[in-house]
Write a protein that holds these residues in place. Structure first.
Motif, PDB file in Angstrom:
ATOM      1  N   MET A  18       0.337  -1.706   0.015  1.00  0.00           N
ATOM      2  CA  MET A  18      -0.138  -0.398   0.068  1.00  0.00           C
ATOM      3  C   MET A  18       1.445   1.008   0.286  1.00  0.00           C
ATOM      4  SD  MET A  18      -3.070  -1.393   2.832  1.00  0.00           S
ATOM      5  CE  MET A  18      -4.047   0.114   2.077  1.00  0.00           C
ATOM      6  N   THR A  19       0.220   2.373  -0.841  1.00  0.00           N
ATOM      7  CA  THR A  19       1.501   3.209  -0.824  1.00  0.00           C
ATOM      8  C   THR A  19       1.166   4.853  -0.500  1.00  0.00           C
ATOM      9  OG1 THR A  19       2.891   4.505  -1.499  1.00  0.00           O
ATOM     10  CG2 THR A  19       1.508   3.274  -3.467  1.00  0.00           C
ATOM     11  N   ILE A  58       4.593   0.502   1.864  1.00  0.00           N
ATOM     12  CA  ILE A  58       4.176  -0.277   3.426  1.00  0.00           C
ATOM     13  C   ILE A  58       3.151  -1.819   2.234  1.00  0.00           C
ATOM     14  CG2 ILE A  58       2.987  -1.488   5.461  1.00  0.00           C
ATOM     15  CD1 ILE A  58       2.065   1.291   6.126  1.00  0.00           C
ATOM     16  N   ILE A  90       3.056  -5.273   2.753  1.00  0.00           N
ATOM     17  CA  ILE A  90       1.185  -5.901   3.801  1.00  0.00           C
ATOM     18  C   ILE A  90       1.835  -7.316   3.562  1.00  0.00           C
ATOM     19  CG2 ILE A  90      -1.079  -6.067   3.504  1.00  0.00           C
ATOM     20  CD1 ILE A  90       0.046  -3.662   3.803  1.00  0.00           C
ATOM     21  N   ASP A 133       0.777  -2.228  11.116  1.00  0.00           N
ATOM     22  CA  ASP A 133      -0.565  -0.653  10.682  1.00  0.00           C
ATOM     23  C   ASP A 133      -0.405   0.633   9.937  1.00  0.00           C
ATOM     24  OD1 ASP A 133      -1.110   2.162  12.109  1.00  0.00           O
ATOM     25  OD2 ASP A 133       0.369   2.281  13.355  1.00  0.00           O
ATOM     26  N   ILE A 134      -1.356   0.670   8.990  1.00  0.00           N
ATOM     27  CA  ILE A 134      -1.863   0.803   8.197  1.00  0.00           C
ATOM     28  C   ILE A 134      -2.609   2.746   7.942  1.00  0.00           C
ATOM     29  CG2 ILE A 134      -1.735  -0.879   6.691  1.00  0.00           C
ATOM     30  CD1 ILE A 134      -5.061  -0.726   6.702  1.00  0.00           C
ATOM     31  N   LEU A 155      -1.834   5.501   5.687  1.00  0.00           N
ATOM     32  CA  LEU A 155      -1.943   5.547   4.675  1.00  0.00           C
ATOM     33  C   LEU A 155      -3.605   5.480   4.689  1.00  0.00           C
ATOM     34  CD1 LEU A 155       0.239   2.660   3.146  1.00  0.00           C
ATOM     35  CD2 LEU A 155       0.498   5.268   2.916  1.00  0.00           C
ATOM     36  N   TRP A 156      -4.016   5.036   5.517  1.00  0.00           N
ATOM     37  CA  TRP A 156      -5.461   4.668   5.108  1.00  0.00           C
ATOM     38  C   TRP A 156      -6.312   6.455   5.611  1.00  0.00           C
ATOM     39  CZ3 TRP A 156      -8.602   0.753   3.657  1.00  0.00           C
ATOM     40  CH2 TRP A 156     -10.163   1.051   3.725  1.00  0.00           C
ATOM     41  N   THR A 158      -5.529   5.826  -1.540  1.00  0.00           N
ATOM     42  CA  THR A 158      -4.775   5.014  -0.919  1.00  0.00           C
ATOM     43  C   THR A 158      -4.571   4.087  -2.486  1.00  0.00           C
ATOM     44  OG1 THR A 158      -5.097   5.314   1.240  1.00  0.00           O
ATOM     45  CG2 THR A 158      -4.220   3.185   0.727  1.00  0.00           C
TER      46      THR A 158
END
Length: 177
Positions: free
Chosen positions: A100-101, A110, A112, A136-137, A140-141, A146
């Motif tokens: 995810m970015t 990050i 996953i 922990d995202i 980004l969330w 995202t």
């Protein structure tokens, strides 16, 4: 006798602006699925050998506004990639990476999952990875956009194919209005 309301109006305005609704809850598990993520086919893949392809999708306020406003801590507990569009299984996948970015911040990627097929893997249409420690995202969330990127490698099909990507999330949800 004159009633003077002028000095009290700024005080009432200040008090009224300080009021807001706040709710907070622990969320044990929420599933978010992107259906039909297209993966490109690789013509002549039998002759080429192992190759990788990448596809991505975006969580943005237009499709997840309710969830993006409601967060204070968001963790990924599990990620699942499920074969769709007529694929019997994902046995041809040797490795997979899901990241995810936030495109606005170049250092925000990050990872996953990082999956490598084991030698004695049983035939399955699902690749499921549970995290020993939730990831922990939260930053980004909360981003405006995202991007979730899936990279898969192996002796890939010659024709394009699709998968469903499911993230199982948990954390603390906070909503302030």
């Amino acid at each position: 006798m004159t009633l003077r309301l002028f000095p009290i109006i700024p005080v009432l305005a200040a008090l009224a602006s300080g009021c807001y609704l706040s709710a907070e809850a622990d969320v044990p598990e929420v599933e978010i699925t992107q259906h039909g993520l297209g993966m490109p086919g690789v013509p002549a893949s039998k002759l080429i050998g192992d190759v990788s392809v990448t596809s991505s999708f975006t969580f943005s306020p237009s499709n997840t506004a309710w969830a993006k406003r409601m967060n204070s801590q968001v963790f990924v507990h599990r990620a699942t990639v499920t074969a769709t569009s007529g694929l019997a299984n994902l046995d041809f996948i040797k490795s997979a990476r899901l990241a995810m970015t936030d495109p606005a911040i170049s250092e925000s990627t990050i990872e996953i999952i990082s999956y490598d097929q084991c030698e004695n893997a049983q035939s399955s249409s699902i690749i499921e990875v549970s995290m020993p420690t939730p990831i922990d995202i939260t930053p980004l969330w909360a981003a405006d956009d995202t991007i979730v990127e899936l990279q898969m490698a192996g002796r890939l099909p010659e024709k394009s194919w699709t998968v469903d990507v499911t993230l199982k999330l948990g954390g603390k949800i906070t909503y302030k209005f």
